[in-house]
Motif scaffolding. Structure first.
Motif, PDB file in Angstrom:
ATOM      1  N   SER A 422      -0.944  -3.504   9.426  1.00 31.73           N
ATOM      2  CA  SER A 422       0.040  -2.465   9.728  1.00 31.73           C
ATOM      3  C   SER A 422      -0.096  -1.308   8.744  1.00 31.73           C
ATOM      4  O   SER A 422      -0.663  -1.443   7.654  1.00 31.73           O
ATOM      5  CB  SER A 422       1.457  -3.038   9.667  1.00 31.73           C
ATOM      6  N   THR A 423       0.449  -0.180   9.127  1.00 33.80           N
ATOM      7  CA  THR A 423       0.404   0.994   8.258  1.00 33.80           C
ATOM      8  C   THR A 423       1.111   0.724   6.937  1.00 33.80           C
ATOM      9  O   THR A 423       0.623   1.103   5.858  1.00 33.80           O
ATOM     10  CB  THR A 423       1.050   2.192   8.968  1.00 33.80           C
ATOM     11  N   ARG A 424       2.252   0.047   6.990  1.00 36.76           N
ATOM     12  CA  ARG A 424       3.000  -0.220   5.770  1.00 36.76           C
ATOM     13  C   ARG A 424       2.250  -1.182   4.848  1.00 36.76           C
ATOM     14  O   ARG A 424       2.248  -1.012   3.624  1.00 36.76           O
ATOM     15  CB  ARG A 424       4.379  -0.783   6.113  1.00 36.76           C
ATOM     16  N   THR A 426      -1.016  -1.604   4.737  1.00 33.91           N
ATOM     17  CA  THR A 426      -2.164  -0.866   4.200  1.00 33.91           C
ATOM     18  C   THR A 426      -1.736   0.034   3.048  1.00 33.91           C
ATOM     19  O   THR A 426      -2.413   0.121   2.014  1.00 33.91           O
ATOM     20  CB  THR A 426      -2.813  -0.033   5.317  1.00 33.91           C
ATOM     21  N   ALA A 427      -0.593   0.698   3.210  1.00 32.90           N
ATOM     22  CA  ALA A 427      -0.108   1.590   2.162  1.00 32.90           C
ATOM     23  C   ALA A 427       0.273   0.809   0.910  1.00 32.90           C
ATOM     24  O   ALA A 427      -0.052   1.221  -0.214  1.00 32.90           O
ATOM     25  CB  ALA A 427       1.086   2.390   2.674  1.00 32.90           C
TER      26      ALA A 427
END
Length: 452
Positions: A422-424, A426-427
């Protein structure tokens, strides 16, 4: 000796140090399979129920402390801080029977750091072994294409307990029965079996052996026909079955030789004798590869008995599992070791259609058309629900298998789905990596690549 001492020595040394340093904050460990073994397009989650049983009973007793001290060659008093330690944490896990992919947590433990550390080894061996065997058995189910499978593994697996689990895991993915009486009784599985070559050899002739067996067991019987000459054994079995009027539901078992060719000749002989209802069972070193070949070749085999290769998951007898710390006392952590980089934070797997999975953070909202895979199964050291059943696990397996892409189901050269991050997540990974590199200098001293 208790299950508490069934652990690696370094688990004890670390747990003791944590206690001495008063490091008792909540720690989350994530148990994952880093990479699928060659020849696997998926795994079947298994071992969760046994893990919960273990955690629910976990308590370091006086004798455990004494054993730890003896192993470390230290005074018992030095190990006293471990006495009375029990598991009162939370467990989130993939329910048994669900299909999982590389990099997806099978289980996450959140508990005070010494507790969560001390249970590592036992959880790894439980989930790793059982998931490996269940996954091998599941591939046999795919290869058999609806034909019944029987577990005959007890005499060849790595000990009686492994035999019990092979039978249970076979039933979980759809096997019809087991030769293991203890497993049949414990797990409510149908018991199945025939006779051995020694039985036939004990009589003056195959016919005498078959007739004696039928006198003792008047119900449906299965005759082992390859002790001497398989074609003659089939003819003898057909004659005895016809004479005794024992055709329907009886069977002959082929255990050696060219099973496809022998099955065709056996089918012709049985049909010619008016025994179209007599089944043919094949056994003898079978696994999904041989079963798949026989099914594709159209061999008239009605059921397959599998043993050593499946009960030991012979071509992939272990999984590259890891139990990695991903958060301590509210601080996401990760490992930067070459080829063993971990992903920080408590996680969730969001399953979409066709096993299009997304690995994200536990507190994320599920993406559209997905469901969270990990369920809370233990809180405060207690189960949140009654023990799971084999029937429920089997239903989950069948549903996930039906949704599995065809390329992942292939017996030869399967291609496994690859979960996305997910983007979160990965961040968060990027932030934690940067923080570690800034603090430790990791990555600054990497050697130049050849040719750079």
């Amino acid at each position: 000796m208790s299950q508490v001492t069934t652990t690696d020595l370094y688990e004890v040394t670390m747990a003791l140090s944590y206690l001495r340093e008063d490091m008792r904050g909540p720690a989350t460990f994530s148990l994952v399979v880093r990479d699928l073994p060659p020849g696997r397009g998926f795994l079947v989650a298994a071992g969760i129920e046994a893990a919960l049983d273990y955690l629910g009973r976990f308590r370091v007793g006086r004798s455990d402390v004494q054993d730890f001290a003896a192993a470390l060659r230290r005074p018992v008093e030095d190990l006293e801080p471990l006495h009375g330690l029990s598991f009162d944490g939370e467990v989130r896990a993939v329910p048994e029977g669900r299909l999982v992919l590389a990099g997806e947590p099978l289980l996450e433990v959140t508990a005070p750091l010494p507790q969560a550390q001390l249970v590592e080894t036992y959880l790894l061996t439980l989930l790793g072994h059982r998931t490996a065997v269940a996954s091998k058995a599941a591939r046999c189910v795919i290869a058999a294409a609806g034909r019944p499978l029987l577990d005959f593994s007890l005499r060849r697996v790595h000990g009686p307990e492994a035999g019990l689990q092979a039978a249970r895991l076979g039933a979980l993915v759809g096997f019809a029965g087991t030769s293991n009486i203890a497993a049949a009784r414990r797990y409510g599985i149908a018991a199945a079996g025939t006779m051995s070559h020694s039985y036939v050899e004990s009589f003056p002739s195959e016919e005498a052996a078959f007739r004696a067996f039928a006198r003792t067991h008047p119900g449906p019987v299965t005759f082992l026909v390859d002790t001497y000459d398989t074609d003659r054994g089939v003819a003898t079995a057909a004659r005895v079955l016809a004479d005794l009027g024992l055709g329907p539901e009886c069977a002959v078992r082929l255990d050696s030789g060219d099973l496809g060719a022998l099955a065709r000749r056996a089918r012709t002989a049985l049909d010619t004798a008016g025994l179209a209802g007599v089944r043919i069972i094949a056994s003898g070193g079978l696994d999904e590869y041989e079963i798949d070949r026989l099914v594709r070749d159209g061999a008239p085999i009605d059921a397959y008995a599998v043993g050593s290769r499946v009960g030991t998951a012979s071509d992939a007898p272990y999984l590259d599992t890891a139990y990695e710390l991903v958060e301590y006392d509210g601080r996401p952590v990760m490992r930067l070791s070459p080829a063993k980089v971990t992903v920080p934070g408590r996680k969730q797997v969001f399953r979409g259609p066709g096993l299009q999975d997304v690995v994200g953070l536990a507190n994320e909202q599920p993406p559209e058309r997905t469901e969270p895979l990990l369920k809370t199964v233990m809180r405060g050291g207690l189960r949140t629900d009654p023990p799971d059943t084999l029937a429920a696990a089997r239903a989950r397996f069948e549903a996930d298998l039906a949704a599995l892409p065809e390329e992942a189901r292939r017996i030869a050269d399967p291609v496994a789905p690859v979960p996305a991050a997910s983007t979160r997540l990965t961040a968060l990974t990027a932030v934690v990596r940067h923080r570690i590199e800034a603090r430790t200098g990791a990555g600054r001293w990497a050697p130049e690549r050849p040719g750079s």
